[in-house]
Design an enzyme around this catalytic site. Sequence first.
Site, mmCIF file in Angstrom:
data_model
loop_
_atom_site.group_PDB
_atom_site.id
_atom_site.type_symbol
_atom_site.label_atom_id
_atom_site.label_comp_id
_atom_site.label_asym_id
_atom_site.label_seq_id
_atom_site.Cartn_x
_atom_site.Cartn_y
_atom_site.Cartn_z
ATOM 1 N N TYR A 193 5.974 27.465 -11.930
ATOM 2 C CA TYR A 193 6.437 26.255 -11.250
ATOM 3 C C TYR A 193 7.752 26.617 -10.570
ATOM 4 C CZ TYR A 193 8.048 21.434 -10.580
ATOM 5 O OH TYR A 193 8.513 20.253 -10.041
ATOM 6 N N ASP A 233 2.451 25.983 -8.568
ATOM 7 C CA ASP A 233 3.130 25.241 -7.516
ATOM 8 C C ASP A 233 4.272 26.129 -7.041
ATOM 9 O OD1 ASP A 233 4.680 23.601 -5.953
ATOM 10 O OD2 ASP A 233 4.878 22.001 -7.436
ATOM 11 N N GLU A 257 4.644 21.269 -14.275
ATOM 12 C CA GLU A 257 5.343 19.982 -14.394
ATOM 13 C C GLU A 257 4.733 19.151 -15.520
ATOM 14 O OE1 GLU A 257 7.715 17.023 -11.336
ATOM 15 O OE2 GLU A 257 5.999 18.145 -10.561
ATOM 16 N N ASN A 287 5.916 25.690 -4.297
ATOM 17 C CA ASN A 287 6.894 24.860 -3.576
ATOM 18 C C ASN A 287 7.257 25.424 -2.204
ATOM 19 O OD1 ASN A 287 7.807 22.286 -4.451
ATOM 20 N ND2 ASN A 287 8.573 23.225 -6.349
ATOM 21 N N ASP A 313 0.456 13.637 -7.968
ATOM 22 C CA ASP A 313 0.739 13.750 -6.534
ATOM 23 C C ASP A 313 0.273 15.090 -5.980
ATOM 24 O OD1 ASP A 313 2.701 15.084 -7.980
ATOM 25 O OD2 ASP A 313 4.395 14.216 -6.911
#
Length: 257
Positions: free
Chosen positions: A109, A148, A35, A150, A245
């Site tokens: 990602y 990540d 990101e 997810n 975050d």
Amino acid sequence: MQLVNWNVNGIRAILKKDFEKNIREMNPDVFCLQETKAAEDDVLAVAAVFPEYHCYANSSKARKGYSGTAIFSREAPVMVTYDIGREAFDQEGRVITAEYVHFFLVTVYTPNAGENLVRLDYREQWDHHFRNYLLWLKKRKPVIVCGDLNVAHREIDIARAKENYNVSAGYTQREIDGFQRLLDEGFTDTFRALHPTQVAYTYWNYVTNGRAKNVGWRIDYFLVSEKLAPKVQRAFVFDQYHGSDHCPVGLHIDLTV
């Protein structure tokens, strides 16, 4: 060899939040970012802060300032490639593969299933094609995957499992099954293998002030293929570092044995 992975939620923004200091404290041989939300040239400009690293960036072709990945490596890889060879999944800068002499390093990602799970079908197809890509690499050399992904794999990996199950992106059974299929193909979740009962999160929602409440998700991973699993010495969640975050995660692996 020490590797670090971090979803930075905007590389230009995190540079203003002790990013250089934090990376130097972790002192990785390689660090991977997701990101980045920046064009390749912008990421390469940031690389000037880390002149001892070779930098490789992949940015979204579909939307400016969206998604994006990067690898910073002290040792120049033998070769670097981008994406997974599927046009429908290669428009958002989500994958970089660095080939070294004895292994591949893939940073990813993974697409989010979206609000109201509107992108869950796309996500499920992504999991299928990305897994096939990793298996193709694994036929040639051992593979380290970081990023990540997810998905919170198990109840221990998410603070409010019951409330989120099959409702929230990242904790549907279809996404969990997609991750499990990777493990079934011989990949090891390094942190969970070394810390089977430890509660640790890598992502907290800004809107709900999740980090202050420690209401989080573990969705950032280092996975290794079976030949590398015995070489893993430590796996970290660096939750002391702020600026995004997400927090960084790390892997220490002895590739000399």
